[in-house]
Design an enzyme around this catalytic site. Structure first.
Site, PDB file in Angstrom:
ATOM      1  N   GLU A 196       9.209  29.083 -34.567  1.00  0.00           N
ATOM      2  CA  GLU A 196       8.441  28.656 -35.739  1.00  0.00           C
ATOM      3  C   GLU A 196       8.810  27.235 -36.158  1.00  0.00           C
ATOM      4  OE1 GLU A 196       8.736  31.493 -39.016  1.00  0.00           O
ATOM      5  OE2 GLU A 196       6.617  31.944 -38.849  1.00  0.00           O
ATOM      6  N   HIS A 204      16.908  43.189 -13.488  1.00  0.00           N
ATOM      7  CA  HIS A 204      16.089  44.073 -12.655  1.00  0.00           C
ATOM      8  C   HIS A 204      14.628  44.002 -13.071  1.00  0.00           C
ATOM      9  CE1 HIS A 204      19.648  45.999 -10.793  1.00  0.00           C
ATOM     10  NE2 HIS A 204      20.195  45.478 -11.882  1.00  0.00           N
ATOM     11  N   LYS A 247      -4.027  34.720 -39.691  1.00  0.00           N
ATOM     12  CA  LYS A 247      -4.246  35.367 -40.996  1.00  0.00           C
ATOM     13  C   LYS A 247      -5.696  35.183 -41.438  1.00  0.00           C
ATOM     14  CE  LYS A 247       0.384  34.700 -42.897  1.00  0.00           C
ATOM     15  NZ  LYS A 247       1.172  33.984 -43.873  1.00  0.00           N
TER      16      LYS A 247
HETATM   17  O1  PA5 Z   1      10.239  31.625 -41.613  1.00  0.00           O
HETATM   18  C1  PA5 Z   1       9.285  31.856 -42.318  1.00  0.00           C
HETATM   19  O2  PA5 Z   1       9.002  31.167 -43.306  1.00  0.00           O
HETATM   20  C2  PA5 Z   1       8.383  33.029 -42.039  1.00  0.00           C
HETATM   21  O3  PA5 Z   1       8.731  33.672 -40.854  1.00  0.00           O
HETATM   22  C3  PA5 Z   1       8.460  34.027 -43.183  1.00  0.00           C
HETATM   23  O4  PA5 Z   1       9.767  34.482 -43.324  1.00  0.00           O
HETATM   24  C4  PA5 Z   1       7.523  35.217 -42.951  1.00  0.00           C
HETATM   25  O5  PA5 Z   1       6.219  34.773 -42.708  1.00  0.00           O
HETATM   26  C5  PA5 Z   1       7.530  36.130 -44.164  1.00  0.00           C
HETATM   27  O6  PA5 Z   1       7.152  35.433 -45.300  1.00  0.00           O
HETATM   28  P1  PA5 Z   1       7.404  36.018 -46.754  1.00  0.00           P
HETATM   29  O7  PA5 Z   1       8.853  36.141 -46.983  1.00  0.00           O
HETATM   30  O8  PA5 Z   1       6.772  35.030 -47.676  1.00  0.00           O
HETATM   31  O9  PA5 Z   1       6.730  37.362 -46.800  1.00  0.00           O
END
Ligand code: PA5
Length: 449
Positions: A289, A310, A424
């Site tokens: 990310e 494996h 989303k």
């Molecule tokens: O690293 C990040 O920002 C994302 O992976 C969030 O943790 C994830 O989308 C969950 O978001 P939230 O805590 O707002 O539900």
């Protein structure tokens, strides 16, 4: 003391050490961006000082609260997705008994997870479990609006209220969210749930050392003081050594960058300890990310050896040569178990009779490193003496800082995730959410539904 040792010997055959050291200036510039808050995403640098900002009083408060939840729970449900659950799971699974779900929990609640998928069957099975067990839960969402945990929490809230009645249910729910925004904050206030704040300047994937990770880890019975202490050690180390020379974090980031520029676009995290499976998952999220944007970035993958020798081992040995491996290796296991002698020796294993399994595992590791290097895959090795809360804290901060340095060296903002929005929007449109009418029609046409 820094417990982490970075071994780059099996990289130098591909990228000479001088080449890696030539990243001295980009490393220094990335460090400046981080410590002087001058880079993109500079309002999300709260994680940098987090370990030293956490007071003993605060960890004690979390431990007390965890004890109260432990006393009435056989199961503790962590409702969250991405950074709101992976850090906790990485630490808990690294420290707990491999067969914790079968009851080996040392009298502590079994931590289970919800809201990390939308599977109807998963949720139904979880409800089956919760019908039979005393439980409490933490609903964790910084934004408070993420669909997956919101759906799970809706279902679990109804379940827990039915099981215990409204008043007791409220005492069994903890909300961990943003301090002022979002539906979850409003709900926590109106229902009177115990709550913790995710600091504004700490993004989800950098939040394991906030209550997001600390509360579930404490409920599972792990030592959160040691976890924070380990991270604090690396925080101080990194600040004092914020250049490339003799600094394994900077060398790791520089090596990644050098390998990337040499066409190695996939990093495979390797472990030889199944308890590190979720640590790899946490790493994948953190790096994926943070770096994968603007059509750039190393793709973070993961394997567990020798299991995956494996399966994916074949690809790593002989497939496309676009990858390098980063092994997290553990010097000493918790236990001792040797290969037994056998009278018949039908399996021809008597030559290793009496050897510890760890020794066999280690030879598998060393043999695999050489085989993969011979096959054209550079190997980075990150060693820790043993798996414990302190060393995990060190690894967490090591990889967080390595990720931020890598992101800035790559020229991206390592603290946003604009690409997560695309799925989303389509999902909302397909589900018929108000405001998405135009997209709904277009997407349905494309899908022929
Ligand atoms: O690293 C990040 O920002 C994302 O992976 C969030 O943790 C994830 O989308 C969950 O978001 P939230 O805590 O707002 O539900």
């Amino acid at each position: 003391m820094l417990q982490i040792k970075l071994d780059l010997e099996q990289v130098y055959g591909f990228i000479p050490k001088e080449k890696i050291l030539s990243f001295e200036k980009p490393v220094a510039s990335a460090y400046r961006h981080i410590y002087h808050k001058t880079g993109p995403g500079n309002d999300f640098l709260g994680w940098v000082d987090l370990p030293s900002d956490i007071s003993d009083q605060f960890t004690a408060q979390i431990i007390d609260h965890a004890a109260e939840l432990q006393s009435k729970s056989e199961v503790f449900v962590v409702v969250g997705i991405g950074g709101s659950y992976l850090g906790a799971r990485a630490v808990i699974e690294a420290l707990q008994h491999h067969f914790a779900p079968m009851g080996f929990t040392s009298g502590k609640p079994l931590v289970v997870y919800a809201g990390q998928n939308i599977s109807e069957d998963y949720m139904t099975d979880l409800l089956d479990l919760l019908d039979r067990k005393d439980y409490s839960m933490a609903v964790i969402s910084k934004s408070g609006t993420t669909t997956e945990p919101a759906i799970a929490f809706r279902i679990l809230k109804a379940h827990i209220e039915k099981k215990y009645g409204l008043l007791e249910a409220r005492k069994r729910i903890v909300a961990i969210t943003d301090k002022s925004r979002g539906a979850l904050k409003q709900l926590a206030d109106s229902e009177g749930y115990a709550s913790y704040v995710v600091p504004d300047d700490v993004g989800g994937r950098y939040s394991v050392l906030t209550p997001v990770g600390l509360l579930p880890v404490a409920v599972a019975g792990a030592d959160i003081k040691a976890l924070v202490e380990g991270a604090r050690m690396v925080e101080n180390y990194s600040r004092a050594a914020s250049n490339i020379h003799g600094n394994p974090i900077a060398m790791y980031a520089a090596t990644r960058q050098a390998l990337y520029q040499a066409g190695k676009t996939v990093e495979v995290m390797v472990n030889y300890e199944p308890r590190l499976f979720y640590f790899t998952e946490w790493f994948k999220q953190l790096y994926g990310e943070s770096e994968g944007k603007e059509n750039k970035g190393i793709f973070p993958a993961g394997v567990g050896f020798t299991t995956d020798l494996h399966s994916l081992g074949q690809y790593i040995q002989e497939g496309l040569r676009m990858m390098f491996e980063t092994i997290v290796t553990v010097d000493k296991p918790k236990s001792q178990l040797a290969v037994p002698d056998a009278n018949t020796d039908l399996d021809q294993l008597n030559y290793i009779a009496g050897k510890r399994l760890h020794e066999v595992n280690r030879m598998a590791e060393l043999g695999t490193i050489l085989a993969h290097v011979d096959g054209g895959v550079p190997n980075i090795r990150i060693r820790i003496p043993e798996i414990n809360a302190y060393n995990l804290g060190q690894l967490i901060y090591f990889f967080e800082m390595g990720c931020a340095l890598s992101g800035y060296m790559l020229g991206v903002n390592p603290f946003d995730q604009p690409g997560v929005e695309a799925y989303k929007k389509n999902m909302f449109a397909l589900l018929g959410k108000k405001g998405f009418e135009e997209q709904t029609a277009t997407l349905r046409r494309r899908l022929g539904i």
